[in-house]
Design an enzyme around this catalytic site. Structure first.
Site, PDB file in Angstrom:
ATOM      1  N   GLU A  30       0.618  -1.212   0.067  1.00 25.93           N
ATOM      2  CA  GLU A  30       0.028  -0.006   0.134  1.00 25.93           C
ATOM      3  C   GLU A  30       0.975   1.438  -0.122  1.00 25.93           C
ATOM      4  OE1 GLU A  30      -3.046   2.131   3.227  1.00 25.93           O
ATOM      5  OE2 GLU A  30      -2.058  -0.059   3.548  1.00 25.93           O
ATOM      6  N   TYR A  31       0.523   2.303  -0.798  1.00 28.06           N
ATOM      7  CA  TYR A  31       1.280   3.464  -1.033  1.00 28.06           C
ATOM      8  C   TYR A  31       0.779   4.429   0.474  1.00 28.06           C
ATOM      9  CZ  TYR A  31       3.068   8.004  -2.434  1.00 28.06           C
ATOM     10  OH  TYR A  31       3.477   9.426  -2.626  1.00 28.06           O
ATOM     11  N   ASP A  72      11.159  -6.409  14.865  1.00 26.95           N
ATOM     12  CA  ASP A  72      11.991  -5.339  14.482  1.00 26.95           C
ATOM     13  C   ASP A  72      11.316  -4.084  14.100  1.00 26.95           C
ATOM     14  OD1 ASP A  72      14.300  -4.482  13.407  1.00 26.95           O
ATOM     15  OD2 ASP A  72      13.814  -4.563  11.230  1.00 26.95           O
ATOM     16  N   LYS A  74      10.332  -0.145  14.798  1.00 27.46           N
ATOM     17  CA  LYS A  74      11.411   0.816  14.739  1.00 27.46           C
ATOM     18  C   LYS A  74      10.814   1.951  13.970  1.00 27.46           C
ATOM     19  CE  LYS A  74      13.888  -1.061  10.952  1.00 27.46           C
ATOM     20  NZ  LYS A  74      15.217  -1.508  10.368  1.00 27.46           N
ATOM     21  N   PRO A  75      11.187   3.141  14.331  1.00 30.94           N
ATOM     22  CA  PRO A  75      10.644   4.190  13.747  1.00 30.94           C
ATOM     23  C   PRO A  75      10.433   4.317  11.863  1.00 30.94           C
ATOM     24  CG  PRO A  75      11.841   5.235  15.506  1.00 30.94           C
ATOM     25  CD  PRO A  75      12.247   3.713  15.277  1.00 30.94           C
ATOM     26  N   ASN A  77       9.856   1.976  10.512  1.00 33.20           N
ATOM     27  CA  ASN A  77       8.872   0.744   9.936  1.00 33.20           C
ATOM     28  C   ASN A  77       7.541   1.239  10.262  1.00 33.20           C
ATOM     29  OD1 ASN A  77      10.719  -0.860   8.951  1.00 33.20           O
ATOM     30  ND2 ASN A  77      10.815  -2.287  10.809  1.00 33.20           N
TER      31      ASN A  77
END
Length: 244
Positions: A30-31, A72, A74-75, A77
């Site tokens: 998804e964009y 995992d 984290k910012p 992601n």
């Protein structure tokens, strides 16, 4: 990609559109037009930073109920979809590439991010295997960064690993003003070294973060000089999200 596809029916998980392996492994998702949380560290209000944490908890709980841990978080992601400007941009969790069906999870943690990794990801013998509690730690670390602009520990990968294993993080209130009462305790509990000292589930952390968001918004309404008829846009956003 198959693991990710199993859980992307949640409002706070980036959708998977397609994937394949020819000529190299690829995935179409998804964009998300609003960039990542990493780009916004140090810029969010306290209320919005806490609300982002609530949204992360919703995504993670959805995955945990299906036996999947991210491992995992984290910012980088946490991606945003831009809104019309009257509400906070909408966060979703991406990159479930390290997620494993818990019963099949291996010992490998290659590719994880040390600044947001839990102690058990460095020392399984002392702290146990990675599992749902690992994501609780990571959410706490991400919310810490959203509030303060930096992760609980900084430095080289080796020094951060040693800090995660041996040092206590500074309370968020030492880095940012205006936190609701109890914020330090909520975040630091999520960041406990031993899994048994963290929240029993991501749902418990979500409830605490929701309480802090509501307290922050209520306190602001009591102190700000709002003009007659002016609405609290962030408050509306939080209520709207609660109904999803």
């Amino acid at each position: 990609a198959e693991t990710w596809d199993k859980i992307d029916d949640n409002d706070h998980i980036v959708g998977v559109l397609d994937w394949g392996s020819d000529p190299v492994p690829w995935i179409a998702m998804e964009y998300m037009d609003g960039g990542s949380l990493q780009d916004r560290l140090g810029e969010l209000s306290v209320a919005e930073a806490l609300w982002v944490g609530v949204c992360l908890c919703r995504a993670v709980r959805h995955a945990h109920r299906r036996g999947i841990a991210h491992l995992d978080l984290k910012p980088e992601n946490v991606l945003f979809r831009e809104t019309d400007g009257d509400t906070w941009d909408y966060p979703k969790v991406a990159d479930w590439g390290l997620a494993k069906m818990l019963l099949e999870h291996s010992k490998s943690v290659e590719g994880m991010s040390p600044k947001y990794a839990a102690p058990e990801q460095f020392d399984e013998e002392t702290y146990g295997k990675t599992d749902d509690f690992t994501d609780i730690y990571a959410v706490g670390a991400v919310v810490y960064a959203a509030l303060t602009g930096e992760p609980p520990f900084e430095g080289t990968a080796a020094s951060v690993m040693q800090s995660v294993l041996n040092d206590e993080p500074e309370p968020p209130s030492e880095h940012v003003d205006g936190l609701p009462e109890g914020t330090d305790e909520v975040i630091l509990k999520a960041l406990e070294k031993r899994k048994e000292d963290r929240y029993e589930s991501i749902l418990d952390l979500r409830r605490e973060l929701e309480r802090l968001v509501e307290e922050k918004l209520d306190n602001r309404e009591e102190t700000e000089d709002a003009s007659e008829g002016e609405s609290d846009l962030e408050g509306e956003n939080f209520v709207e999200a609660e109904n999803k």
